[in-house]
Design a protein around this motif. Structure first.
Motif, PDB file in Angstrom:
ATOM      1  N   ALA A 254       0.851  -1.186   0.000  1.00 28.94           N
ATOM      2  CA  ALA A 254       0.000   0.000   0.000  1.00 28.94           C
ATOM      3  C   ALA A 254       0.886   1.233   0.000  1.00 28.94           C
ATOM      4  CB  ALA A 254      -0.922  -0.003   1.223  1.00 28.94           C
ATOM      5  N   GLU A 255       0.315   2.351  -0.419  1.00 28.64           N
ATOM      6  CA  GLU A 255       1.050   3.611  -0.378  1.00 28.64           C
ATOM      7  C   GLU A 255       0.521   4.442   0.784  1.00 28.64           C
ATOM      8  OE1 GLU A 255       3.686   4.278  -2.299  1.00 28.64           O
ATOM      9  OE2 GLU A 255       3.388   2.271  -3.155  1.00 28.64           O
ATOM     10  N   SER A 256       1.439   4.940   1.609  1.00 27.65           N
ATOM     11  CA  SER A 256       1.076   5.777   2.745  1.00 27.65           C
ATOM     12  C   SER A 256       2.113   6.867   2.918  1.00 27.65           C
ATOM     13  CB  SER A 256       0.988   4.934   4.022  1.00 27.65           C
ATOM     14  OG  SER A 256       0.730   5.746   5.146  1.00 27.65           O
ATOM     15  N   GLU A 257       1.668   8.102   2.829  1.00 27.95           N
ATOM     16  CA  GLU A 257       2.537   9.260   2.981  1.00 27.95           C
ATOM     17  C   GLU A 257       3.723   9.204   2.028  1.00 27.95           C
ATOM     18  OE1 GLU A 257       3.588   9.627   7.076  1.00 27.95           O
ATOM     19  OE2 GLU A 257       1.531  10.034   7.738  1.00 27.95           O
ATOM     20  N   GLY A 258       3.428   8.792   0.785  1.00 30.83           N
ATOM     21  CA  GLY A 258       4.437   8.780  -0.263  1.00 30.83           C
ATOM     22  C   GLY A 258       5.421   7.629  -0.217  1.00 30.83           C
ATOM     23  N   ALA A 259       5.192   6.657   0.659  1.00 25.54           N
ATOM     24  CA  ALA A 259       6.098   5.518   0.756  1.00 25.54           C
ATOM     25  C   ALA A 259       5.306   4.215   0.732  1.00 25.54           C
ATOM     26  CB  ALA A 259       6.918   5.606   2.048  1.00 25.54           C
ATOM     27  N   SER A 260       5.993   3.131   0.341  1.00 27.80           N
ATOM     28  CA  SER A 260       5.342   1.830   0.302  1.00 27.80           C
ATOM     29  C   SER A 260       5.268   1.249   1.712  1.00 27.80           C
ATOM     30  CB  SER A 260       6.122   0.864  -0.598  1.00 27.80           C
ATOM     31  OG  SER A 260       6.077   1.291  -1.943  1.00 27.80           O
ATOM     32  N   LEU A 261       4.129   0.621   1.977  1.00 25.31           N
ATOM     33  CA  LEU A 261       3.891  -0.016   3.257  1.00 25.31           C
ATOM     34  C   LEU A 261       3.533  -1.468   2.987  1.00 25.31           C
ATOM     35  CD1 LEU A 261       3.803   0.959   6.246  1.00 25.31           C
ATOM     36  CD2 LEU A 261       1.318   1.135   5.986  1.00 25.31           C
ATOM     37  N   PHE A 262       4.184  -2.406   3.689  1.00 23.76           N
ATOM     38  CA  PHE A 262       3.982  -3.826   3.454  1.00 23.76           C
ATOM     39  C   PHE A 262       3.121  -4.414   4.568  1.00 23.76           C
ATOM     40  CE2 PHE A 262       7.710  -2.669   1.099  1.00 23.76           C
ATOM     41  CZ  PHE A 262       7.582  -3.372  -0.091  1.00 23.76           C
ATOM     42  N   VAL A 263       2.027  -5.074   4.156  1.00 20.89           N
ATOM     43  CA  VAL A 263       1.029  -5.572   5.102  1.00 20.89           C
ATOM     44  C   VAL A 263       0.801  -7.061   4.845  1.00 20.89           C
ATOM     45  CG1 VAL A 263      -1.288  -5.267   6.031  1.00 20.89           C
ATOM     46  CG2 VAL A 263      -0.088  -3.311   4.995  1.00 20.89           C
TER      47      VAL A 263
END
Length: 415
Positions: A20-29
């Motif tokens: 996912a994208e959060s605050e311009g960075a990739s987030l892995f879930v």
């Protein structure tokens, strides 16, 4: 950063985590699927813990195992079979594309549940009992299990007996590893990381081992008890499995790999089998071809050599010669390879770049490359292509159900 945020999953990464994208960075879930809106708790770095699925994907299904998400063994039990197969197929395509390789990837050869004939469990002592199971995701915490839909029934049914058999050799300060393999004559259990052996412990473990009914138990490589030889059948050749020795994880997957490689090398009469192990491919090809098996593990080759000497004449097999050699440090040279009609190579996850460079310099007509890592397969394939080979066919074989791991078979021909 907020302790909880809602994000949209855009894709599934190579390790099975959603991105996912959060605050311009990739987030892995973990444990999510593309298209889902989920509530997560951001953690250190680029990771996040899944709290709730707000908008599920149509491809989400109920996990078949009660331990899913607690145990760290599986990553994608929540994905429908069609989605799962497409994702795994895409891992191979992406790995090839990263090396500039254009090739059609055949459909995924899928694994069945309850087909893994070997598994590694963790075990430790508690105040009252033994805890046996798998490690939780990214930790050294053991999750005790009562079932595992990955393994063959005889391993699942033996979980209580496994705990009893190794109990005398466990402590509360350490974690032991149990490699359990279903063989032709029963379970083979190879334990590492337990208490150091002494006379009293050897006696206790021997008593428990005999009571368990397992074929063999070894402790840090030493045989504690052996009721029956833990043999494996490799294309009809019965080979004694060395303690901790390599074995393809499923019988069906092994058969698929052998068939794909056999089809690729065709009627080759002189075959060199690199990283041969105990003879998965050598045993199959010895029915029609002479084989030179090369492997760095002495015990594996000794097991193959003994089986060939004892059974080869009765089975009508052609000669199989063996050579112990560290192929990462001392690969077969192109001049040595040129005496063969085909190369079969099945290296570890790190691949075989040095050996691929020598193959690329050779004139061997056909190369069958088997890999358990699409990334290193693609790297080594690039070397062969640059050396004048053509990648004729690529087939992914899934022996690691619900995980990001899979096997790849590639057939290369000299142009």
């Amino acid at each position: 950063m907020n302790t909880e945020i809602d994000v949209k999953i855009t894709r599934l990464g190579a390790q099975g985590d959603g991105v996912a994208e959060s605050e311009g960075a990739s987030l892995f879930v973990p444990y999510v699927l593309p298209g889902e809106t989920v509530r997560v708790a951001p953690q250190d770095g680029d990771r996040a813990a899944l709290l709730k699925v707000l908008e599920p994907s149509p491809s989400r299904i109920a996990a078949p195992c009660r331990h899913f998400r607690q145990c760290g063994g599986c990553a994608v039990q929540h994905a429908a079979p069609d989605f799962y197969a497409d994702w795994k197929h895409g891992l191979v395509s992406a790995a090839l594309a990263s090396r500039g390789i254009e090739a059609e990837v055949a459909p995924l050869v899928t694994a069945a549940p309850r087909s893994r004939r070997r598994a590694t469990f963790a075990a430790t002592r508690t105040k009252k009992d033994v805890m046996l199971g798998y490690y939780a995701r990214a930790t050294h915490n053991i999750v005790a299990i009562t079932e595992c839909p990955l393994v063959v029934p005889e391993i699942e049914e033996a979980l209580p007996a496994l705990a009893r058999a190794v109990a005398p050799g466990l402590s509360r300060r350490s974690r032991a590893s149990l490699l359990v393999t279903s063989t032709e004559n029963g379970l083979d259990v190879a334990v590492t990381g337990g208490k150091p052996l002494d006379g009293a412990l050897r006696g206790e473990l021997g008593h428990e081992a005999e009571a368990s009914g397992f074929a063999r138990i070894t402790w840090d490589g030493e045989i504690i008890a052996e009721r029956l030889p833990p043999e494996i059948s490799l294309s009809g050749l019965r080979v004694m499995l060395p303690p901790g020795g390599f074995l393809q994880p499923t019988r069906q997957g092994e058969a698929a790999l052998v068939d794909l490689v056999r089809e690729g090398v065709g009627k080759a009469k002189r075959i060199v089998d690199l990283y041969a192990g105990s003879g998965t491919f050598a045993a199959a090809f010895a029915r029609t071809s002479s084989v030179h098996a090369v492997e760095g593990e002495k015990r594996a080759l000794a097991a193959l050599d003994r089986a060939m000497r004892e059974q080869g004449p009765l089975l009508g097999l052609k000669p199989v010669t063996v050579e112990t050699r560290d192929l990462a440090r001392r690969p077969l040279l192109s001049s040595e390879l040129n005496t063969f009609d085909a190369v079969v190579i099945d290296p570890p996850r790190s691949g075989a770049l040095a050996q691929a460079e020598e193959i690329a310099r050779s004139s061997v007509p056909v190369v069958a490359s088997v890999s358990c890592n699409p990334a290193t397969f693609a790297r080594d394939a690039r070397t062969l292509l640059d050396g004048g080979y053509q990648l004729e066919r690529v087939t992914p074989v899934d022996q690691f159900l619900w995980s990001p791991h899979l096997e790849v078979v590639g057939i290369f021909r000299r142009t």
